[in-house]
Design a protein around this motif. Structure first.
Motif, PDB file in Angstrom:
ATOM      1  N   VAL A 299       0.836  -1.203   0.000  1.00  0.00           N
ATOM      2  CA  VAL A 299       0.000   0.000   0.000  1.00  0.00           C
ATOM      3  C   VAL A 299       0.869   1.252   0.000  1.00  0.00           C
ATOM      4  CG1 VAL A 299      -1.617   1.358   1.388  1.00  0.00           C
ATOM      5  CG2 VAL A 299      -2.025  -1.084   1.034  1.00  0.00           C
ATOM      6  N   GLU A 300       1.939   1.244   0.799  1.00  0.00           N
ATOM      7  CA  GLU A 300       2.827   2.406   0.838  1.00  0.00           C
ATOM      8  C   GLU A 300       3.503   2.615  -0.512  1.00  0.00           C
ATOM      9  OE1 GLU A 300       4.514   5.780   2.075  1.00  0.00           O
ATOM     10  OE2 GLU A 300       2.957   4.619   3.114  1.00  0.00           O
ATOM     11  N   ALA A 301       3.914   1.524  -1.166  1.00  0.00           N
ATOM     12  CA  ALA A 301       4.510   1.629  -2.502  1.00  0.00           C
ATOM     13  C   ALA A 301       3.492   2.178  -3.491  1.00  0.00           C
ATOM     14  CB  ALA A 301       5.016   0.255  -2.959  1.00  0.00           C
ATOM     15  N   TRP A 302       2.230   1.752  -3.341  1.00  0.00           N
ATOM     16  CA  TRP A 302       1.151   2.255  -4.208  1.00  0.00           C
ATOM     17  C   TRP A 302       0.966   3.758  -4.008  1.00  0.00           C
ATOM     18  CZ3 TRP A 302      -3.672   4.533  -3.602  1.00  0.00           C
ATOM     19  CH2 TRP A 302      -4.542   4.468  -4.698  1.00  0.00           C
ATOM     20  N   ARG A 303       0.959   4.191  -2.758  1.00  0.00           N
ATOM     21  CA  ARG A 303       0.809   5.626  -2.473  1.00  0.00           C
ATOM     22  C   ARG A 303       1.943   6.438  -3.110  1.00  0.00           C
ATOM     23  NH1 ARG A 303      -1.579   4.574   2.856  1.00  0.00           N
ATOM     24  NH2 ARG A 303      -3.635   5.559   2.876  1.00  0.00           N
ATOM     25  N   GLU A 304       3.167   5.936  -2.964  1.00  0.00           N
ATOM     26  CA  GLU A 304       4.303   6.658  -3.520  1.00  0.00           C
ATOM     27  C   GLU A 304       4.241   6.705  -5.048  1.00  0.00           C
ATOM     28  OE1 GLU A 304       7.847   4.871  -2.069  1.00  0.00           O
ATOM     29  OE2 GLU A 304       7.530   5.489   0.016  1.00  0.00           O
ATOM     30  N   HIS A 305       3.877   5.577  -5.657  1.00  0.00           N
ATOM     31  CA  HIS A 305       3.894   5.453  -7.120  1.00  0.00           C
ATOM     32  C   HIS A 305       2.767   6.240  -7.771  1.00  0.00           C
ATOM     33  CE1 HIS A 305       5.174   3.344 -10.806  1.00  0.00           C
ATOM     34  NE2 HIS A 305       3.892   3.320 -11.131  1.00  0.00           N
ATOM     35  N   PHE A 306       1.625   6.304  -7.104  1.00  0.00           N
ATOM     36  CA  PHE A 306       0.462   6.968  -7.703  1.00  0.00           C
ATOM     37  C   PHE A 306       0.082   8.260  -6.978  1.00  0.00           C
ATOM     38  CE2 PHE A 306      -0.084   2.544  -9.117  1.00  0.00           C
ATOM     39  CZ  PHE A 306      -0.219   2.752 -10.477  1.00  0.00           C
ATOM     40  N   VAL A 307      -0.307   8.173  -5.712  1.00  0.00           N
ATOM     41  CA  VAL A 307      -0.840   9.341  -5.007  1.00  0.00           C
ATOM     42  C   VAL A 307       0.182  10.473  -4.957  1.00  0.00           C
ATOM     43  CG1 VAL A 307      -1.836  10.186  -2.860  1.00  0.00           C
ATOM     44  CG2 VAL A 307      -2.388   7.884  -3.653  1.00  0.00           C
TER      45      VAL A 307
ATOM     46  N   ARG B  50       1.534   2.819 -16.349  1.00  0.00           N
ATOM     47  CA  ARG B  50       1.929   3.066 -14.965  1.00  0.00           C
ATOM     48  C   ARG B  50       1.630   1.857 -14.079  1.00  0.00           C
ATOM     49  NH1 ARG B  50       4.967   6.153 -12.547  1.00  0.00           N
ATOM     50  NH2 ARG B  50       3.526   6.969 -10.985  1.00  0.00           N
ATOM     51  N   VAL B  51       0.547   1.146 -14.376  1.00  0.00           N
ATOM     52  CA  VAL B  51       0.227  -0.078 -13.638  1.00  0.00           C
ATOM     53  C   VAL B  51       1.330  -1.113 -13.852  1.00  0.00           C
ATOM     54  CG1 VAL B  51      -1.323  -2.076 -13.582  1.00  0.00           C
ATOM     55  CG2 VAL B  51      -2.274   0.238 -13.540  1.00  0.00           C
ATOM     56  N   LYS B  52       1.759  -1.275 -15.107  1.00  0.00           N
ATOM     57  CA  LYS B  52       2.832  -2.235 -15.372  1.00  0.00           C
ATOM     58  C   LYS B  52       4.094  -1.876 -14.581  1.00  0.00           C
ATOM     59  CE  LYS B  52       6.261  -3.889 -18.531  1.00  0.00           C
ATOM     60  NZ  LYS B  52       6.897  -3.858 -19.853  1.00  0.00           N
ATOM     61  N   LEU B  53       4.468  -0.602 -14.590  1.00  0.00           N
ATOM     62  CA  LEU B  53       5.676  -0.172 -13.892  1.00  0.00           C
ATOM     63  C   LEU B  53       5.555  -0.400 -12.387  1.00  0.00           C
ATOM     64  CD1 LEU B  53       6.408   3.139 -15.845  1.00  0.00           C
ATOM     65  CD2 LEU B  53       7.528   0.908 -16.127  1.00  0.00           C
ATOM     66  N   PHE B  54       4.353  -0.206 -11.852  1.00  0.00           N
ATOM     67  CA  PHE B  54       4.131  -0.452 -10.424  1.00  0.00           C
ATOM     68  C   PHE B  54       4.286  -1.928 -10.087  1.00  0.00           C
ATOM     69  CE2 PHE B  54       0.889  -1.658  -7.180  1.00  0.00           C
ATOM     70  CZ  PHE B  54       1.535  -1.128  -6.078  1.00  0.00           C
ATOM     71  N   LEU B  55       3.645  -2.789 -10.861  1.00  0.00           N
ATOM     72  CA  LEU B  55       3.733  -4.225 -10.600  1.00  0.00           C
ATOM     73  C   LEU B  55       5.163  -4.729 -10.764  1.00  0.00           C
ATOM     74  CD1 LEU B  55       0.453  -5.392 -12.393  1.00  0.00           C
ATOM     75  CD2 LEU B  55       0.835  -5.130  -9.935  1.00  0.00           C
ATOM     76  N   GLN B  56       5.859  -4.184 -11.733  1.00  0.00           N
ATOM     77  CA  GLN B  56       7.263  -4.556 -11.929  1.00  0.00           C
ATOM     78  C   GLN B  56       8.096  -4.160 -10.715  1.00  0.00           C
ATOM     79  OE1 GLN B  56       8.913  -2.811 -15.482  1.00  0.00           O
ATOM     80  NE2 GLN B  56      10.873  -3.837 -15.276  1.00  0.00           N
ATOM     81  N   LYS B  57       7.830  -2.997 -10.158  1.00  0.00           N
ATOM     82  CA  LYS B  57       8.556  -2.518  -8.980  1.00  0.00           C
ATOM     83  C   LYS B  57       8.326  -3.439  -7.785  1.00  0.00           C
ATOM     84  CE  LYS B  57       8.309   1.883  -8.269  1.00  0.00           C
ATOM     85  NZ  LYS B  57       7.780   3.215  -7.867  1.00  0.00           N
ATOM     86  N   LEU B  58       7.124  -4.031  -7.689  1.00  0.00           N
ATOM     87  CA  LEU B  58       6.823  -4.931  -6.576  1.00  0.00           C
ATOM     88  C   LEU B  58       7.557  -6.257  -6.676  1.00  0.00           C
ATOM     89  CD1 LEU B  58       2.951  -4.567  -6.052  1.00  0.00           C
ATOM     90  CD2 LEU B  58       4.798  -3.346  -4.884  1.00  0.00           C
TER      91      LEU B  58
END
Length: 643
Positions: free
Chosen positions: A62-70, A326-334
Motif C-alpha cells: 500500500v505504501e509503494a502504491w501511495r508513492e507510485h500513484f498518489v 503506470r500499472v505495469k511499472l508499479f507491478l514490476q517494482k513490486l
C-alpha cells in the motif's frame, strides 16, 4: 491447473507453498478454531486473517502504491465510509446490476458460479484429453479435434457469456457439478452486495460497499473546489470492500472482504482524453489480449508499446493508456514477473454497466490468469446519474476564452393554467417537456404554430395529453455563453491489494537447488515484511549490546528488523527468515566485539561481505531505498564467505 514455475523455473507445487505461507503466518482462515469444530459452517468461507508478515507485506505494498500513484501524480486522497445508503447504490445501478450468474446443484444444494462451473468442467475435460493424447493415463477420455477446438474457443471468451448463454452451454455439454456429478438448475442472477440496515428500528436499508468509487463521486464538488477548480485531477481511496461471493475459492484470490486501492481520474471529454505525461510512458511495452482476439477464440498476446496501442485505437485514449503503462511499472517494482503479466480487454457482456472500455492487468498463478487491476473508462456515467438523482450539478464551469453564441429551442409552460387543468398529471407533463431534445423541439414548434396544439406521450399508464398554444410556447432563442459547463469523464484504475499480494508471493517463491525443504521468498527489499535479520553467532552475552545498538540504529532509519537469538543453528535461523522473505542478515561474532565489524548476508545468493557497522547500515539503507543493489555493495565491501 496451469503449468506454472517457481522463480528458478522449477515446476510450481502449490501444496508446500501454501504450507509455507500458513506456517509462517502470512495468513490463516478466519475463525479457524471454530471451523475445526461444528460451530461455523459454509458462512465463514472466503474470510481470511493476515498474520504479522502478511500485515507488514500488505502495508508495504500500500505504501509503494501511495508513492507510485498518489504522491507521484499529486492525487487527492479520501477515506470514505464503508456503509452506504441504499439510495446511493440504486442510483449508481449496483442494486439492479451488480450480480453474477449462479447455479444450484439439484441434489446436494451446492451454489455454484455459472461461468466458473463451465470453465472448470471444460478445463478438466481438456486436461483429460491432454493426458490421453500423451498416453499418460489409459482411462483418460480423448476428445475429437472439433470438440477440443470448440472447448478452447469457449474458454477464450468465457467472460462474454451472459446467464441464458451459460445455461445453453450447460445443457449442450451436459455440464454437472464436479462435486458429485449432479445436474444443476439453470443460472439465475445473484446480487453480490451485503445488505444491512441503519438505525435501531432497522428502517433505513444500506449496503457494505463493493467498491470505494461512489464515495469519491459524491464528493466530486468538494474535490473540485479543493483543487481550486483545476482540471484534470485525480482522487484516490484505499479501504475495505465487500462482495458476497457465490462460491469463494482459490484462497486469497476470491474472498468476501478485501482491500481495494482505487483512483478516479477526472478528465475533460473534449480533446480525446489526452494526458500531459503520456510521452513519459509512450515506449513502455505491454502484452495485450484484445477483444477481437478473444472473440476469435484465441489467446495470443500482442506485444507493443502503449504508444502504438493508442495510435492503432486498440487502447481507446491516452489517459487510459497512461495508466495501463503506470500499472505495469508499479507491478514490476513490486517484483511481479513480467512474463506472467498480461493486459486483457473486457468483452462486451462482461463489461460493468458503467464502463465504455476496460482492461484488466492479469497475473498468471497456479490458479490461472487472475485479474488484479482493472482500468476502466467510466465515461460520465457516475457523475451524471448522481447529479440527476440529487438535483445537485456535478459539473465543471470554466470561463471561455471567447464568448459562444448558441441558438436553441426553449419551452415555457403556463403553470397557472396547467395545474388546475391537469392536476396530478402536471408533474409528468413537466418532466416530458423538460426531456424534449433540440431535435424533437423543432418539429414540435412547427406543429404548434400550424395547428395550435401538440400531443405529448407521457407513459403507458397515462393517456396522451394535448396542449394548446395557450398552455405551452416553443421559441427559438439565441444566447451567449461566457462559461463552459461540462460533466467530466472518469478513468478508473482499481487495485485488488490481496490478489496482488498473493500473486506476488507465488512469483517470488523458489527453493534451493537440491533441497525442496529450503524454501525462499525473494521479495524486493523495499516491500519485504522485515528488512534485516540480526543474529548472534552464539549466546555470548557480549554480543547483546551490539545487536541492540544495531537494531536501534536501523529502526531510527525506518528499517524494520528483528533479533533472533534462539538456540537454533545459524543456518536454521537464516533458513526460516529466507521463508519470510527477509533480504538481509547481519551476524555479530567475536570479531565484532574486538573491532566493531559485522557480516552482511544477502538472502538469494547467501554471499556475505564484512565491514564496520556504519558501512553495513549505510549499505542496507541504500539497498532498501533502491539507490544501490547487492552487486554494487559486493564490489566495494570485502567478501567474507558464504552463509
Amino acid at each position: 491447473m496451469p503449468d506454472t514455475t517457481t522463480l528458478t523455473g522449477v515446476p510450481f507445487d502449490r501444496k508446500p507453498f501454501t504450507s509455507l505461507l500458513k506456517r509462517r503466518f502470512f495468513f490463516t482462515e478466519a475463525f479457524e478454531i471454530y471451523r475445526e469444530g461444528t460451530n461455523i459452517k459454509k458462512g465463514s468461507k472466503g474470510l481470511y486473517d493476515y498474520g504479522p508478515p502478511g500485515c507488514a507485506l500488505q502495508a508495504n505494498i500500500v505504501e509503494a502504491w501511495r508513492e507510485h500513484f498518489v504522491l507521484e501524480e499529486d492525487m487527492l486522497e479520501l477515506d470514505c465510509t464503508m456503509l452506504t445508503p441504499e439510495e446511493v447504490f440504486k442510483t449508481s445501478g449496483h442494486v439492479e446490476k451488480f450480480a453474477d450468474w449462479m447455479c444450484k446443484d439439484t441434489v446436494n444444494g451446492d451454489l455454484l458460479r455459472a461461468d466458473h462451473l463451465v470453465e472448470s468442467v471444460l478445463e478438466a475435460r481438456l486436461e483429460g484429453d491432454k493426458r490421453a493424447r500423451e498416453a499418460r493415463e489409459v482411462e483418460a477420455t480423448r476428445l475429437d479435434d472439433s470438440t477440443k477446438q470448440e472447448y478452447d474457443e469457449i474458454l477464450a471468451k468465457i467472460d462474454n457469456y451472459d446467464g441464458p448463454e451459460l445455461g445453453e452451454l450447460i445443457n449442450r455439454f451436459d455440464i454437472r457439478n464436479l462435486n458429485g456429478n449432479n445436474p444443476v438448475h439453470p443460472p439465475i442472477p445473484f446480487n453480490l452486495m451485503f445488505k444491512t440496515s441503519t438505525g435501531p428500528d432497522a428502517a433505513v436499508p444500506a449496503y457494505l460497499r463493493p467498491e470505494t468509487a461512489q464515495g469519491q463521486f459524491v464528493n466530486f464538488r468538494k474535490l473540485l473546489e479543493y483543487n481550486e477548480n483545476q482540471m484534470p485531477f485525480a482522487s484516490a481511496s484505499i479501504g475495505k470492500a465487500f462482495r458476497n461471493e457465490i462460491a469463494p475459492r482459490s484462497g486469497l484470490l476470491r474472498v468476501r472482504e478485501f482491500l481495494l486501492a482505487e483512483i478516479e481520474h477526472f478528465v475533460d471529454p473534449d480533446g480525446g482524453k489526452k494526458h500531459k505525461r503520456f510521452e513519459e510512458v509512450r515506449d513502455v511495452e505491454l502484452r495485450l489480449l484484445d477483444r477481437d482476439t478473444q472473440l476469435a477464440g484465441k489467446k495470443d498476446l500482442r506485444s507493443m508499446t502503449i504508444g502504438e496501442a493508442v495510435e492503432q485505437c486498440i487502447v481507446d485514449n491516452e489517459t487510459l493508456g497512461y495508466f495501463l503503462a503506470r500499472v505495469k511499472l508499479f507491478l514490476q517494482k513490486l517484483g511481479i514477473r513480467l512474463e506472467k503479466l498480461r493486459f486483457r480487454q473486457h468483452l462486451a457482456n462482461e463489461m460493468a454497466h458503467y464502463a465504455t472500455d476496460c482492461w484488466d492487468a492479469e497475473l498468471l498463478t497456479s490458479y490461472g490468469w487472475i485479474e488484479c487491476v482493472g482500468c476502466a473508462d467510466r465515461s460520465a456515467y457516475d457523475l451524471t446519474v448522481h447529479a440527476k438523482r440529487t438535483g445537485v450539478p456535478l459539473v465543471v464551469c470554466e470561463p471561455r476564452t471567447e464568448p459562444l453564441r448558441v441558438e436553441e429551442w426553449q419551452t415555457m409552460l403556463d403553470k397557472g393554467k396547467l395545474e388546475p387543468l391537469l392536476r396530478e398529471d402536471t408533474e409528468a407533463v413537466e418532466e416530458v417537456v423538460a426531456a424534449l431534445s433540440q431535435i424533437a423541439l423543432e418539429p414540435a414548434a412547427t406543429t404548434l404554430a400550424e395547428e395550435g396544439e401538440i400531443t405529448l406521450h407521457l407513459s403507458a399508464s397515462i393517456p396522451d395529453i394535448t396542449l394548446g398554444s395557450e398552455l405551452i410556447t416553443i421559441s427559438n432563442v439565441t444566447r451567449v455563453e461566457h462559461i463552459r459547463e461540462y460533466t467530466p469523464n472518469v478513468i478508473e484504475p482499481s487495485f485488488g491489494i490481496g490478489r496482488i499480494l498473493y500473486s506476488l508471493l507465488e512469483h517470488v517463491y523458489w527453493h534451493r537447488e537440491g533441497d525442496v525443504a529450503r524454501e525462499v521468498l525473494s521479495l524486493p527489499p523495499s516491500i519485504a515484511p522485515t528488512k534485516v535479520l540480526l543474529v548472534p553467532l552464539s549466546a555470548q552475552p557480549a554480543f547483546r549490546p551490539i545487536l541492540h545498538t544495531l537494531s536501534r540504529k536501523l529502526r531510527a532509519l525506518g528499517i524494520s528488523n528483528r533479533i533472533d537469538d534462539s538456540s537454533a543453528t545459524l543456518g536454521k535461523r537464516y533458513a526460516r527468515n529466507d521463508e519470510l522473505g527477509t533480504p538481509f542478515g547481519v551476524t555479530v561474532d567475536f570479531e565484532s566485539v574486538r573491532d566493531g565489524s559485522v557480516t552482511l548476508r544477502e538472502r538469494d545468493s547467501t554471499r556475505q561481505v564484512r565491514a564496520s557497522q556504519e558501512e553495513i547500515v549505510d549499505a542496507i539503507v541504500r539497498m532498501v531505498t533502491g539507490t544501490e543493489v547487492w552487486e554494487e555493495v559486493e564490489g566495494r565491501l570485502p567478501a567474507f564467505g558464504v552463509a
